[in-house]
Each structure stands twice: as C-alpha cells, then as structure tokens.
Design an enzyme around this catalytic site. Structure first.
Site, PDB file in Angstrom:
ATOM      1  N   CYS A 316      -1.356  -8.491  12.769  1.00  0.00           N
ATOM      2  CA  CYS A 316      -0.630  -7.218  12.817  1.00  0.00           C
ATOM      3  C   CYS A 316      -0.936  -6.453  11.539  1.00  0.00           C
ATOM      4  O   CYS A 316      -1.096  -7.060  10.480  1.00  0.00           O
ATOM      5  CB  CYS A 316       0.873  -7.478  12.874  1.00  0.00           C
ATOM      6  SG  CYS A 316       1.639  -6.986  14.389  1.00  0.00           S
ATOM      7  N   LEU A 318       0.285  -2.680   9.461  1.00  0.00           N
ATOM      8  CA  LEU A 318       1.148  -1.492   9.456  1.00  0.00           C
ATOM      9  C   LEU A 318       1.176  -0.875   8.071  1.00  0.00           C
ATOM     10  O   LEU A 318       1.341  -1.579   7.069  1.00  0.00           O
ATOM     11  CB  LEU A 318       2.581  -1.876   9.853  1.00  0.00           C
ATOM     12  CG  LEU A 318       3.629  -0.763   9.703  1.00  0.00           C
ATOM     13  CD1 LEU A 318       3.401   0.336  10.748  1.00  0.00           C
ATOM     14  CD2 LEU A 318       5.040  -1.326   9.818  1.00  0.00           C
ATOM     15  N   GLU A 350      -7.042  -9.444  15.652  1.00  0.00           N
ATOM     16  CA  GLU A 350      -6.511  -9.898  16.924  1.00  0.00           C
ATOM     17  C   GLU A 350      -6.457  -8.739  17.918  1.00  0.00           C
ATOM     18  O   GLU A 350      -6.135  -7.619  17.560  1.00  0.00           O
ATOM     19  CB  GLU A 350      -5.103 -10.474  16.710  1.00  0.00           C
ATOM     20  CG  GLU A 350      -4.456 -11.032  17.961  1.00  0.00           C
ATOM     21  CD  GLU A 350      -3.068 -11.588  17.690  1.00  0.00           C
ATOM     22  OE1 GLU A 350      -2.136 -11.264  18.446  1.00  0.00           O
ATOM     23  OE2 GLU A 350      -2.926 -12.342  16.694  1.00  0.00           O
TER      24      GLU A 350
END
Length: 450
Positions: A316, A318, A350
């Site tokens: 992830c 951000l 990913e």
C-alpha cells in the site's frame, strides 16, 4: 478513544424577486402602464408554472435511491448526480426533511457527499431506469462483440481484478463515506472514501487523530487530554533514514499492532481499492515524516509484506492530501526500490494498482529506465536493466512497450533507443521529485534481523 461544506444554493425566492424588480423597473422606464401590466402578468405566469412543477415533485419526495438529478456543487454550478443513499435530517415527518448522499457522475467517487434538498434542481429529476431492462434494450442495439468490448473496458479504475459480482459487493459495502473529516496535527482533511472503523465511530462526522500514535477520538477535548499523556513525538519503530528535515521510520506490525491497525484505518479513508488488513503482523510499515522542533509529522507511508512469494516490494502507498504534489509519492516509490537493492532482489508493487498509483509507477519506471538508456551507449538487455534497477522484468517490458521503444525481432525483444525519442519521453514523464540519498539509509533487511 479508538485504537486505530456543502455549498448552499442561492434562494430561488430571492433570485425571482430580484428578477421581477428589475423587469418592472425596466418596463416602467419604457413608458406606458400597459407594458408594465403585461410584464407582471408574464411574471405571475412563470411563478405559477414554477409552483406547479415544485408541487408535482413534492409528491415524489423523498427522492428514491437511484434518482438522477442536477445538483449545485461547491463551484456554484449544476452537475449531474445519482442518489446513492438518503437519511432524515430532522425529527420532522415532512418528506422534504431528507438529506441525500450523491455521486457526481462526472467525477471520482472521492467527491461523493451528503447534500440538502435545496441544492437539488427538482425540475431535472429523472428516476433511474431498471438496469436489467436498460441492459436488455442496449443489447438489442449492439452485436455480441461490441457488448463484450464495453464489458471489458467499463471497469472502475483500481478494481480490474474484481469480477462483476465482487465489484457490486464492494461498491454496495463502501458506497457511503462514514467519516466526513479528520483532524491530524495542524490539518483538517476532507476524507475520500469509506473506512471500516468500529461501529461506535460511524455516527461521528469528524475524527481527531493523535499524529504520533494515531489513536483516534470523537471529540477535540479527548484529543487534548490524550496529547498531555502521549509521550511519542515520532512513529514507533526504528528511524532508518534522515536527510535534512525528512525521516523514514520502519514500524513492525507485529511489535506495534495497534499503530499498524490505526494506520490502515486512516489510509483506507483515502484509498478506494485496497482491502484493509487486520492482521498487520505480516507487514512492515515505512512512515515518511517531516521533522521540526515539535516532532516528526507523518506525510505518507508505504507498507510491504515481510515475506512475499510474488516479489512484491510494496503493498500500500499513500501520501496524505495536504502533502500531495510535493514529490513525496515519487520519493516513497524510489525508497521501496532502494530497499529491494539492499535485499539483492527485484521488486514490483502489489496489484491491483489504483489509477493514481499506476500513473506514479509508470512515471518512475520511465524516468529510471530512460536515464540509463541515455547514458548506456552499447546494447543492453532487459535482464541487465532489471539487475541495475531492481525493477521486475515484466514492468520494464510493459513500460518500454507503452513508449514504443521495444520491438520483437528474430525471437527476442530489442530496445530501440533513439536519443531524441528518449528526450521527448523523459520530458513527458516530468520531474523525478525528491532524491533518495542512499548514503543516509541505515537499514538491515528483515530476514537478517534478530
């Protein structure tokens, strides 16, 4: 404590009164009383028509979910929306006392919001056509091949791995933002998407986060009391990079489970496509901070699995909205590849990548690869590029193919690196953002720790 403005439309009455006054003044200046009388009659007729339309739609209130209508947005212009959900805005039994959660069909879901009835232009209302009937009617006008092409391409960006049923389930579960705003440090931030906070927080229009431990509360007073007791001034974990005012902290999800879960809750407010992982034990979190005399303030992060069989070097990513467009996203991507080089592995993010994520990665891959091709005068293979950059061969191939820099000749891929073409693509890719000073990175890969 957790371990983890709508624009108002100008009033129609005021606008109508002003228009009527202007019309009367204009006609009065023109001369005879007959003209004024005719004008007033037209105004009455218009008001009667408007009242009739309003009365007609009053019988349809409250609006049904699925209704399409024009809505006044923050730019004070009308935009087409679809009603996603509705709720009563008071204890009154009047059908006009409802608020509507709408999706602006021209914009990304992150701009979905609750609006009041007066923001909607009821004269533009159309009820939603039954999707099955609409699909059947459309199918009759298309060949099977045309319909398949539309089904393949009409997928919301960032959800390409979901089949139609899973996508509908995802959209149904996450269709309404449960938290409208958060306060983090010195910033108040509008949220973008739904995040599965514990149920007791779902009625909170705003959550208050401790910017260091990421505990969250419903009220400002709770945060103020918490800050007097919280002794953290940076993310828990090891500082592995410091260059100027920038620091990177590695946080082990197993050692700091509550922080990892809270970070996931926070991140999900700004990421639409990722599954929230409650089992954070399997992940490492790399939290980028701006540091000053008050502490280290999070600007963004990326996570990665401790052991990935698919060679994922990032799960992830951000950058928080107040810190976007400053090069931090590019920095985080570059940092993930520097860690892969230290590990002696190739890496890849990913899947699925969000729309913004794909743009960022394609820009990074383009800049890194083309800079090497510019300096490298002799032939170079994709395997050699992968060894030099830690970028997976598949990503190198897809990037060069998208730039028309690779051809398939005599059973092998050949890179065509014309200097002028490289310069043109580099210019289009934009600046590389903040540089990672590898000499400031002090880090041991996870498999060698302890």
């Amino acid at each position: 404590m957790g371990s983890m403005e709508a624009s108002t439309a100008p009033e129609n009455g005021t606008a109508a009164a002003a228009a009527a006054a202007a019309s009367t003044a204009c006609n009065g200046a023109g001369g005879g009383g007959g003209g004024a009388a005719a004008s007033n009659g037209g105004g009455v007729e218009r008001r009667l028509r408007s009242s009739a339309a309003s009365a007609s739609w009053a019988s349809h209130l409250p609006l049904e979910v699925g209704t399409r209508v024009m809505c006044r947005w923050r730019d004070q212009k009308l935009h087409p929306v679809k009603v996603i959900e509705r709720r009563k805005s008071s204890t009154s039994s009047s059908p006009a006392d409802y608020e509507y959660y709408v999706h602006y069909t021209e914009f990304n879901r992150r701009l979905d919001e609750w609006v009041k009835l007066e923001q909607l232009d009821l004269e533009t209302v159309e009820t939603d056509v039954d999707e099955k009937v609409e699909d059947k009617a459309t199918s009759l006008k298309m060949t099977r091949h045309q319909k398949r092409k539309i089904d393949e391409t009409h997928v919301e960006q960032g959800h390409e791995e979901l089949d139609a049923a899973s996508l509908r389930e995802h959209e149904e579960f996450t269709k309404v933002k449960n938290i409208a705003k958060i306060e983090l440090g010195r910033y108040e931030i509008d949220t973008w998407y739904f995040s599965p906070f514990p149920p007791e927080y779902n009625d909170s229009p705003k959550l208050f986060f401790c910017e260091f431990c990421l505990n969250f509360m419903k009220r400002k007073e709770q945060l103020q009391r918490h800050m007097k007791k919280c002794d953290l001034k940076h993310p828990p974990g090891d500082e592995i990079y410091r260059s100027g005012t920038l620091s990177m902290f590695e946080v082990d999800g197993k050692k700091n489970k509550v922080y990892g879960q809270n970070l996931c809750y926070l991140a999900k407010l700004f990421l639409d496509h990722k599954t929230l992982y409650y089992d954070v034990d399997l992940f490492l979190f790399y939290v980028l901070c701006e540091c000053d005399d008050r502490g280290c303030h999070m600007v963004g992060y990326f996570s990665k699995e401790k052991h990935s069989e698919e060679s994922y070097n990032l799960a992830c990513i951000l950058t928080l909205p107040p810190y976007q467009r400053k090069g931090y996203g590019k920095f985080l991507i570059a940092f993930s590849y520097e860690l892969s080089k230290k590990e002696g592995k190739v890496g890849t993010p990913e899947r699925p990548l969000s729309d913004l994520g794909l743009l960022s990665y394609r820009g990074y891959w383009t800049r890194v690869l083309l800079e090497i091709l510019k300096k490298h005068k002799s032939n170079i293979s994709i395997k050699e590029l992968s060894d030099m950059t830690a970028i997976k061969a598949d990503d190198i191939l897809s990037t060069l193919q998208s730039l028309d820099l690779i051809q398939y000749r005599k059973g092998q891929h050949v890179i065509c690196a014309d200097p002028k073409v490289l310069d043109r693509h580099l210019k289009a890719a934009g600046r590389g953002g903040l540089e990672v000073d590898v000499s400031k990175l002090i880090w041991t890969p996870y498999k060698e720790q302890g």
